[in-house]
Design a protein around this motif. Structure first.
Motif, PDB file in Angstrom:
ATOM      1  N   LEU A  45      37.565  15.088  -2.423  1.00 34.71           N
ATOM      2  CA  LEU A  45      37.093  15.260  -1.055  1.00 34.71           C
ATOM      3  C   LEU A  45      35.893  16.203  -1.022  1.00 34.71           C
ATOM      4  CD1 LEU A  45      37.401  14.770   1.987  1.00 34.71           C
ATOM      5  CD2 LEU A  45      39.068  16.615   2.029  1.00 34.71           C
ATOM      6  N   CYS A  46      35.980  17.286  -1.749  1.00 37.35           N
ATOM      7  CA  CYS A  46      34.859  18.237  -1.797  1.00 37.35           C
ATOM      8  C   CYS A  46      33.619  17.588  -2.401  1.00 37.35           C
ATOM      9  CB  CYS A  46      35.256  19.480  -2.585  1.00 37.35           C
ATOM     10  SG  CYS A  46      36.481  20.511  -1.732  1.00 37.35           S
ATOM     11  N   ALA A  47      33.803  16.791  -3.430  1.00 37.86           N
ATOM     12  CA  ALA A  47      32.660  16.113  -4.051  1.00 37.86           C
ATOM     13  C   ALA A  47      32.015  15.139  -3.071  1.00 37.86           C
ATOM     14  CB  ALA A  47      33.108  15.380  -5.318  1.00 37.86           C
ATOM     15  N   GLU A  48      32.830  14.415  -2.310  1.00 36.34           N
ATOM     16  CA  GLU A  48      32.281  13.468  -1.332  1.00 36.34           C
ATOM     17  C   GLU A  48      31.580  14.199  -0.193  1.00 36.34           C
ATOM     18  OE1 GLU A  48      31.857  10.241  -1.673  1.00 36.34           O
ATOM     19  OE2 GLU A  48      32.798  10.462  -3.624  1.00 36.34           O
ATOM     20  N   GLU A  51      28.263  15.186  -1.450  1.00 38.98           N
ATOM     21  CA  GLU A  51      27.372  14.025  -1.498  1.00 38.98           C
ATOM     22  C   GLU A  51      26.840  13.698  -0.104  1.00 38.98           C
ATOM     23  OE1 GLU A  51      25.093  10.835  -2.507  1.00 38.98           O
ATOM     24  OE2 GLU A  51      25.926  12.366  -3.817  1.00 38.98           O
ATOM     25  N   MET A  52      27.708  13.773   0.907  1.00 35.99           N
ATOM     26  CA  MET A  52      27.279  13.500   2.277  1.00 35.99           C
ATOM     27  C   MET A  52      26.262  14.552   2.732  1.00 35.99           C
ATOM     28  SD  MET A  52      29.466  12.757   5.760  1.00 35.99           S
ATOM     29  CE  MET A  52      30.537  14.126   5.491  1.00 35.99           C
ATOM     30  N   ALA A  53      26.509  15.807   2.379  1.00 37.28           N
ATOM     31  CA  ALA A  53      25.567  16.871   2.742  1.00 37.28           C
ATOM     32  C   ALA A  53      24.213  16.634   2.091  1.00 37.28           C
ATOM     33  CB  ALA A  53      26.132  18.234   2.332  1.00 37.28           C
ATOM     34  N   GLU A  54      24.215  16.217   0.845  1.00 32.23           N
ATOM     35  CA  GLU A  54      22.948  15.937   0.153  1.00 32.23           C
ATOM     36  C   GLU A  54      22.235  14.751   0.789  1.00 32.23           C
ATOM     37  OE1 GLU A  54      19.787  16.508  -2.019  1.00 32.23           O
ATOM     38  OE2 GLU A  54      21.487  17.870  -1.992  1.00 32.23           O
ATOM     39  N   ALA A  55      22.992  13.747   1.223  1.00 32.32           N
ATOM     40  CA  ALA A  55      22.381  12.594   1.892  1.00 32.32           C
ATOM     41  C   ALA A  55      21.755  13.014   3.228  1.00 32.32           C
ATOM     42  CB  ALA A  55      23.419  11.498   2.119  1.00 32.32           C
ATOM     43  N   VAL A  56      22.430  13.884   3.977  1.00 29.47           N
ATOM     44  CA  VAL A  56      21.873  14.380   5.244  1.00 29.47           C
ATOM     45  C   VAL A  56      20.602  15.175   4.970  1.00 29.47           C
ATOM     46  CG1 VAL A  56      22.256  15.984   7.168  1.00 29.47           C
ATOM     47  CG2 VAL A  56      24.047  14.359   6.528  1.00 29.47           C
ATOM     48  N   ARG A  57      20.642  16.007   3.928  1.00 22.70           N
ATOM     49  CA  ARG A  57      19.451  16.797   3.570  1.00 22.70           C
ATOM     50  C   ARG A  57      18.289  15.863   3.210  1.00 22.70           C
ATOM     51  NH1 ARG A  57      20.385  21.803   1.135  1.00 22.70           N
ATOM     52  NH2 ARG A  57      22.200  20.832   0.200  1.00 22.70           N
ATOM     53  N   SER A  58      18.571  14.820   2.447  1.00 21.82           N
ATOM     54  CA  SER A  58      17.529  13.859   2.073  1.00 21.82           C
ATOM     55  C   SER A  58      16.970  13.137   3.290  1.00 21.82           C
ATOM     56  CB  SER A  58      18.084  12.823   1.085  1.00 21.82           C
ATOM     57  OG  SER A  58      18.441  13.428  -0.118  1.00 21.82           O
ATOM     58  N   LEU A  59      17.851  12.775   4.220  1.00 22.15           N
ATOM     59  CA  LEU A  59      17.413  12.114   5.450  1.00 22.15           C
ATOM     60  C   LEU A  59      16.503  13.022   6.264  1.00 22.15           C
ATOM     61  CD1 LEU A  59      17.499   9.806   7.537  1.00 22.15           C
ATOM     62  CD2 LEU A  59      19.581  10.873   8.453  1.00 22.15           C
ATOM     63  N   ALA A  89      26.549  23.782  11.624  1.00 21.86           N
ATOM     64  CA  ALA A  89      27.895  24.344  11.773  1.00 21.86           C
ATOM     65  C   ALA A  89      28.873  23.644  10.836  1.00 21.86           C
ATOM     66  CB  ALA A  89      28.360  24.227  13.222  1.00 21.86           C
ATOM     67  N   SER A  90      28.753  22.340  10.732  1.00 11.61           N
ATOM     68  CA  SER A  90      29.623  21.589   9.834  1.00 11.61           C
ATOM     69  C   SER A  90      29.394  21.990   8.379  1.00 11.61           C
ATOM     70  CB  SER A  90      29.379  20.088  10.010  1.00 11.61           C
ATOM     71  OG  SER A  90      30.200  19.341   9.148  1.00 11.61           O
ATOM     72  N   ALA A  91      28.155  22.199   8.011  1.00  9.46           N
ATOM     73  CA  ALA A  91      27.842  22.621   6.643  1.00  9.46           C
ATOM     74  C   ALA A  91      28.468  23.977   6.337  1.00  9.46           C
ATOM     75  CB  ALA A  91      26.327  22.669   6.437  1.00  9.46           C
ATOM     76  N   LEU A  92      28.401  24.908   7.281  1.00 12.58           N
ATOM     77  CA  LEU A  92      29.009  26.227   7.071  1.00 12.58           C
ATOM     78  C   LEU A  92      30.523  26.126   6.940  1.00 12.58           C
ATOM     79  CD1 LEU A  92      26.899  28.454   9.477  1.00 12.58           C
ATOM     80  CD2 LEU A  92      26.884  28.448   6.977  1.00 12.58           C
ATOM     81  N   ARG A  93      31.149  25.324   7.815  1.00 14.12           N
ATOM     82  CA  ARG A  93      32.606  25.143   7.725  1.00 14.12           C
ATOM     83  C   ARG A  93      32.967  24.461   6.411  1.00 14.12           C
ATOM     84  NH1 ARG A  93      31.880  23.660  13.152  1.00 14.12           N
ATOM     85  NH2 ARG A  93      32.098  21.460  12.606  1.00 14.12           N
ATOM     86  N   GLY A  94      32.173  23.492   5.993  1.00 12.87           N
ATOM     87  CA  GLY A  94      32.420  22.803   4.734  1.00 12.87           C
ATOM     88  C   GLY A  94      32.350  23.748   3.545  1.00 12.87           C
ATOM     89  N   LEU A  98      35.439  24.518   1.093  1.00  9.82           N
ATOM     90  CA  LEU A  98      35.289  24.321  -0.346  1.00  9.82           C
ATOM     91  C   LEU A  98      35.710  25.584  -1.097  1.00  9.82           C
ATOM     92  CD1 LEU A  98      34.329  22.729  -2.812  1.00  9.82           C
ATOM     93  CD2 LEU A  98      32.032  23.574  -2.352  1.00  9.82           C
ATOM     94  N   ALA A  99      35.269  26.727  -0.631  1.00  8.73           N
ATOM     95  CA  ALA A  99      35.638  27.987  -1.280  1.00  8.73           C
ATOM     96  C   ALA A  99      37.152  28.203  -1.214  1.00  8.73           C
ATOM     97  CB  ALA A  99      34.898  29.153  -0.632  1.00  8.73           C
TER      98      ALA A  99
END
Length: 121
Positions: A45-48, A51-59, A89-94, A98-99
């Motif tokens: 789940l953390c890996a996915e 990956e979603m965060a990286e896709a948002v960053r790329s977008l 906010a979602s990135a910070l919660r994520g 993860l931690a």
């Protein structure tokens, strides 16, 4: 589906590994395979999520590179800012989740690790 497979696989483990699963079960008050399965689930789940965060960053990089904001109508800017706040906010919660997940896995593994492996050399 995975639990019966894990139990069958556990029977083929070395005595030391079977002992670790037994201690894991005692530490978590389960049969030992459930926490092992949960660790894999959290890691996947953390890996996915990463990956979603990286896709948002790329977008966002792509949109910025092609002048998306310059062409966005003024009336759409508040909606865009709202989306950006939600992403942030979602990135910070994520990151926090993860931690916490990594700490839980580490603490669980330390709790069941044989004492002679816990000493530093």
């Amino acid at each position: 589906m995975k639990e019966p497979i894990m139990r069958q696989a556990a029977e083929k483990l070395t005595n030391e590994d079977q002992d670790m699963l037994r201690r894991l079960g005692e530490a978590t008050r389960t049969d030992g395979t459930k926490p092992a399965l949960d660790m894999d689930l959290r890691a996947d789940l953390c890996a996915e999520m990463a990956e979603m965060a990286e896709a948002v960053r790329s977008l966002l990089t792509l949109l910025n590179r092609h002048g998306f904001l310059d062409n966005l109508p003024d009336r759409a800017h508040p909606a865009y800012q709202s989306v950006m706040r939600r992403i942030g906010a979602s990135a910070l919660r994520g990151q926090s989740l993860l931690a916490r997940s990594e700490a839980l896995d580490k603490d669980t593994l330390l709790a069941v690790m044989p004492e002679h492996n816990k000493r530093l050399n």
